[in-house]
Design a protein around this motif. Sequence first.
Motif, PDB file in Angstrom:
ATOM      1  N   ASP A  97       0.733  -1.278  -0.172  1.00 34.45           N
ATOM      2  CA  ASP A  97      -0.074   0.064   0.071  1.00 34.45           C
ATOM      3  C   ASP A  97       0.774   1.175   0.125  1.00 34.45           C
ATOM      4  O   ASP A  97       0.801   2.400  -0.740  1.00 34.45           O
ATOM      5  CB  ASP A  97      -1.164  -0.099   1.251  1.00 34.45           C
ATOM      6  N   CYS A  98       2.056   1.438   0.811  1.00 36.19           N
ATOM      7  CA  CYS A  98       2.754   2.564   0.980  1.00 36.19           C
ATOM      8  C   CYS A  98       4.074   2.693   0.057  1.00 36.19           C
ATOM      9  O   CYS A  98       4.363   3.686  -0.084  1.00 36.19           O
ATOM     10  CB  CYS A  98       3.132   2.716   2.420  1.00 36.19           C
ATOM     11  N   GLY A  99       4.250   1.362  -0.428  1.00 39.81           N
ATOM     12  CA  GLY A  99       5.583   1.448  -1.331  1.00 39.81           C
ATOM     13  C   GLY A  99       6.831   1.035  -0.395  1.00 39.81           C
ATOM     14  O   GLY A  99       6.767   1.245   0.819  1.00 39.81           O
ATOM     15  N   PHE A 100       7.687   0.360  -1.062  1.00 39.76           N
ATOM     16  CA  PHE A 100       9.102  -0.152  -0.589  1.00 39.76           C
ATOM     17  C   PHE A 100       9.806   1.174  -0.287  1.00 39.76           C
ATOM     18  O   PHE A 100      10.084   2.128  -0.996  1.00 39.76           O
ATOM     19  CB  PHE A 100       9.841  -1.006  -1.528  1.00 39.76           C
ATOM     20  N   GLY A 101      10.389   1.442   1.056  1.00 36.18           N
ATOM     21  CA  GLY A 101      11.103   2.331   1.544  1.00 36.18           C
ATOM     22  C   GLY A 101      10.441   3.276   2.162  1.00 36.18           C
ATOM     23  O   GLY A 101      10.973   4.043   2.836  1.00 36.18           O
ATOM     24  N   ASN A 102       9.185   3.363   2.104  1.00 33.76           N
ATOM     25  CA  ASN A 102       8.377   4.332   2.949  1.00 33.76           C
ATOM     26  C   ASN A 102       8.035   3.963   4.428  1.00 33.76           C
ATOM     27  O   ASN A 102       6.820   3.837   4.580  1.00 33.76           O
ATOM     28  CB  ASN A 102       6.847   4.895   2.056  1.00 33.76           C
ATOM     29  N   TRP A 103       8.984   3.424   5.022  1.00 34.46           N
ATOM     30  CA  TRP A 103       8.740   2.796   6.465  1.00 34.46           C
ATOM     31  C   TRP A 103       8.200   3.609   7.399  1.00 34.46           C
ATOM     32  O   TRP A 103       7.495   3.001   8.301  1.00 34.46           O
ATOM     33  CB  TRP A 103      10.162   2.396   6.795  1.00 34.46           C
ATOM     34  N   SER A 104       8.028   4.779   7.294  1.00 33.51           N
ATOM     35  CA  SER A 104       7.346   5.578   8.503  1.00 33.51           C
ATOM     36  C   SER A 104       5.822   5.408   8.271  1.00 33.51           C
ATOM     37  O   SER A 104       5.123   5.193   9.132  1.00 33.51           O
ATOM     38  CB  SER A 104       7.464   7.236   8.175  1.00 33.51           C
ATOM     39  N   ASP A 105       5.267   5.420   7.020  1.00 32.77           N
ATOM     40  CA  ASP A 105       3.940   5.161   6.912  1.00 32.77           C
ATOM     41  C   ASP A 105       3.458   3.607   6.746  1.00 32.77           C
ATOM     42  O   ASP A 105       2.436   3.408   7.223  1.00 32.77           O
ATOM     43  CB  ASP A 105       3.523   5.537   5.252  1.00 32.77           C
ATOM     44  N   VAL A 106       4.803   2.761   6.578  1.00 36.60           N
ATOM     45  CA  VAL A 106       4.292   1.398   6.759  1.00 36.60           C
ATOM     46  C   VAL A 106       4.220   1.122   8.450  1.00 36.60           C
ATOM     47  O   VAL A 106       3.302   0.502   8.800  1.00 36.60           O
ATOM     48  CB  VAL A 106       5.652   0.399   6.168  1.00 36.60           C
ATOM     49  N   ALA A 107       4.996   1.752   9.108  1.00 35.76           N
ATOM     50  CA  ALA A 107       4.858   1.487  10.460  1.00 35.76           C
ATOM     51  C   ALA A 107       3.501   2.289  11.237  1.00 35.76           C
ATOM     52  O   ALA A 107       2.891   1.624  11.810  1.00 35.76           O
ATOM     53  CB  ALA A 107       6.113   2.143  11.312  1.00 35.76           C
ATOM     54  N   TYR A 108       3.014   3.441  10.507  1.00 39.04           N
ATOM     55  CA  TYR A 108       1.804   3.973  11.023  1.00 39.04           C
ATOM     56  C   TYR A 108       0.750   2.949  10.616  1.00 39.04           C
ATOM     57  O   TYR A 108      -0.127   2.812  11.609  1.00 39.04           O
ATOM     58  CB  TYR A 108       1.638   5.388  10.240  1.00 39.04           C
ATOM     59  N   GLN A 109       0.782   2.125   9.529  1.00 33.64           N
ATOM     60  CA  GLN A 109      -0.273   1.476   9.252  1.00 33.64           C
ATOM     61  C   GLN A 109      -0.541   0.296  10.284  1.00 33.64           C
ATOM     62  O   GLN A 109      -1.541  -0.214  10.220  1.00 33.64           O
ATOM     63  CB  GLN A 109      -0.122   1.125   7.653  1.00 33.64           C
ATOM     64  N   MET A 110       0.908  -0.314  10.550  1.00 32.31           N
ATOM     65  CA  MET A 110       0.848  -1.348  11.237  1.00 32.31           C
ATOM     66  C   MET A 110       0.419  -1.091  12.532  1.00 32.31           C
ATOM     67  O   MET A 110      -0.208  -2.219  13.185  1.00 32.31           O
ATOM     68  CB  MET A 110       2.215  -2.171  11.105  1.00 32.31           C
ATOM     69  N   ARG A 111       0.947  -0.165  13.131  1.00 28.90           N
ATOM     70  CA  ARG A 111       0.808   0.742  14.655  1.00 28.90           C
ATOM     71  C   ARG A 111       1.194  -0.483  15.567  1.00 28.90           C
ATOM     72  O   ARG A 111       1.410   0.024  16.925  1.00 28.90           O
ATOM     73  CB  ARG A 111      -0.924   0.550  14.935  1.00 28.90           C
ATOM     74  N   THR A 112       1.788  -1.636  15.489  1.00 33.76           N
ATOM     75  CA  THR A 112       2.545  -2.457  16.312  1.00 33.76           C
ATOM     76  C   THR A 112       3.793  -2.284  16.315  1.00 33.76           C
ATOM     77  O   THR A 112       4.680  -3.073  17.206  1.00 33.76           O
ATOM     78  CB  THR A 112       1.904  -3.976  16.482  1.00 33.76           C
ATOM     79  N   LYS A 113       4.634  -1.965  15.422  1.00 31.26           N
ATOM     80  CA  LYS A 113       6.089  -2.005  15.265  1.00 31.26           C
ATOM     81  C   LYS A 113       6.475  -0.528  14.908  1.00 31.26           C
ATOM     82  O   LYS A 113       5.859   0.247  13.999  1.00 31.26           O
ATOM     83  CB  LYS A 113       6.493  -3.210  13.974  1.00 31.26           C
ATOM     84  N   THR A 114       7.855  -0.365  15.246  1.00 34.81           N
ATOM     85  CA  THR A 114       8.276   1.053  14.684  1.00 34.81           C
ATOM     86  C   THR A 114       9.139   1.041  13.366  1.00 34.81           C
ATOM     87  O   THR A 114       8.684  -0.464  12.570  1.00 34.81           O
ATOM     88  CB  THR A 114       9.320   1.335  15.817  1.00 34.81           C
ATOM     89  N   LYS A 115       9.410   2.023  12.795  1.00 37.41           N
ATOM     90  CA  LYS A 115       9.869   2.309  11.571  1.00 37.41           C
ATOM     91  C   LYS A 115      11.065   1.270  11.256  1.00 37.41           C
ATOM     92  O   LYS A 115      11.319   0.653  10.306  1.00 37.41           O
ATOM     93  CB  LYS A 115      10.403   3.781  11.188  1.00 37.41           C
ATOM     94  N   GLU A 116      12.033   1.324  12.262  1.00 42.51           N
ATOM     95  CA  GLU A 116      13.429   0.460  12.363  1.00 42.51           C
ATOM     96  C   GLU A 116      13.125  -0.853  12.265  1.00 42.51           C
ATOM     97  O   GLU A 116      13.553  -1.598  11.488  1.00 42.51           O
ATOM     98  CB  GLU A 116      14.010   0.959  13.357  1.00 42.51           C
ATOM     99  N   GLU A 117      12.294  -1.345  13.195  1.00 41.54           N
ATOM    100  CA  GLU A 117      11.718  -2.769  13.304  1.00 41.54           C
ATOM    101  C   GLU A 117      11.051  -3.387  11.966  1.00 41.54           C
ATOM    102  O   GLU A 117      11.667  -4.297  11.168  1.00 41.54           O
ATOM    103  CB  GLU A 117      10.804  -3.085  14.256  1.00 41.54           C
ATOM    104  N   CYS A 118      10.301  -2.487  11.088  1.00 45.88           N
ATOM    105  CA  CYS A 118       9.566  -2.829  10.026  1.00 45.88           C
ATOM    106  C   CYS A 118      10.819  -2.833   8.898  1.00 45.88           C
ATOM    107  O   CYS A 118      10.834  -4.094   8.229  1.00 45.88           O
ATOM    108  CB  CYS A 118       8.473  -1.829   9.335  1.00 45.88           C
ATOM    109  N   GLU A 119      11.758  -2.003   8.882  1.00 42.94           N
ATOM    110  CA  GLU A 119      12.626  -1.890   7.644  1.00 42.94           C
ATOM    111  C   GLU A 119      13.392  -3.121   7.921  1.00 42.94           C
ATOM    112  O   GLU A 119      13.837  -3.859   7.030  1.00 42.94           O
ATOM    113  CB  GLU A 119      13.496  -0.607   7.928  1.00 42.94           C
ATOM    114  N   GLY A 120      14.142  -3.322   8.962  1.00 39.40           N
ATOM    115  CA  GLY A 120      14.929  -4.506   9.293  1.00 39.40           C
ATOM    116  C   GLY A 120      14.552  -5.784   9.118  1.00 39.40           C
ATOM    117  O   GLY A 120      14.998  -6.932   8.649  1.00 39.40           O
ATOM    118  N   HIS A 121      13.087  -6.064   9.585  1.00 41.76           N
ATOM    119  CA  HIS A 121      12.474  -7.498   9.510  1.00 41.76           C
ATOM    120  C   HIS A 121      12.253  -7.536   7.924  1.00 41.76           C
ATOM    121  O   HIS A 121      12.431  -8.737   7.517  1.00 41.76           O
ATOM    122  CB  HIS A 121      11.422  -7.378  10.168  1.00 41.76           C
TER     123      HIS A 121
END
Length: 453
Positions: A97-121
Amino acid sequence: MYCDVKYCWHVFGTGYRSVEMIPPCRGCSSYLVEPYIKCAECGPSPFLLCLQCFTRGYEYKKHQSDHKYEIMTSDFPVLEPGWTAQEEMALLEAVMDCGFGNWSDVAYQMRTKTKEECEGHYMKNFINNPLFSSTLLNLRQMEDHLSRTADTAIPFKPTDDPPRPSFDSQVSRDMAGYMPARADFMEEFDNYAEWDLKDIDFVDDDSDILHALKVAVVDIYHSRLKERQRRKKIIRDHGLINLRKFQILERRYPKEVQDLYDAMRRFARVVGPIEHDKFIESHTLEFELRREIRRLQEYRREGIQSFCGAKVYERVKRMREDERRKRNMLCDILQYIHDSRACQQWLHKQAAIDAGITPVVTTITTSGRRSAPPLNLTGLPGTEKLNEREKELCQVVRLVPGAYLEYKQALLNECRRQGGLRLAQARSLIKIDVNKTRKIYDFLIKEGYINKA
């Protein structure tokens, strides 16, 4: 326990795409929310029930309330602890939905993980993980053509920042003003082509002839733009922007192949870069084969019938060449037996040969004036195009390789045009010191490059 969404795993740019959703509850037709119940005996289509219908003992056709069942939930780790299967799917959906590399929006949509956790995982498990060989591949087999053509995933590496040379620097001049960050040149080919259009204006009052003339000017401008794009495409496709790298690659070839490369470079525009490289590589292979054939023919002429004998022959041949060089040097030194400096030079050469080192070329003179040292050719352009005898000549006469190659080509062309060449003609063609011209002329005659008229 199983995940609640059937996934067909396709490596597709930034994520993975779900292709089949969960059917609704068989009892109340409501959307199923984890956890829910799946009958282990009814099939082949899954018989799914929500918890409310299951607790009421819902029965339908062959399904009975006492059948064995499975509790379906994704609240369990799949790839690593701390990430449940539900979070894994939520991460994939967020990346799509948010696009690869847009980790801030990815973390906002997930709400359970931070930006760094989403990117690293994501980078660890979905990009650099070798095809999920120990985990996700057990859920769904990869497509047949993927399993046949790839055993490991291609590791993800970010591209390097393109060089940005400062204006009017040496690197910028070598790159012809090319700006890698913009993929364009600072000064285009036919840079003033747009000037012919700056005063053209199509109005309704134009006559047919004037209108046709303006259209012709625009067509000419389009043809000039096409030529500009064609030239830029040739430069990009053949890698001519980085001139130094191109020259380094060209020096891989033997001198004979380099001469062919120079002659065939003008035809590179009519073929693609791969075809042109194949053409050069095929001639390189031909040159190597011809050289190997000549070596084997030499062995046959000398009566050698095995490779062991060839090794002995090569060793004896090198020893014979060393002895011949020593005799020649001795003959030279006997001419200057009363010159202590010349004798010293001969002793240095002899010591270098005995040590297996190529002797440094020096000029032996008997005059009282001290002779100039030999020219050091290291790093000079064109040195790689010379053979050993030509390098020795350039060192002795103190002539740079580029100038020597230019003079040599001029003499060869004149000799080919007239069928022979005299020393006076060579001196009229080459406007340098007459003694240097004489040495170059005698050298080319001795080596068989030109003939006397």
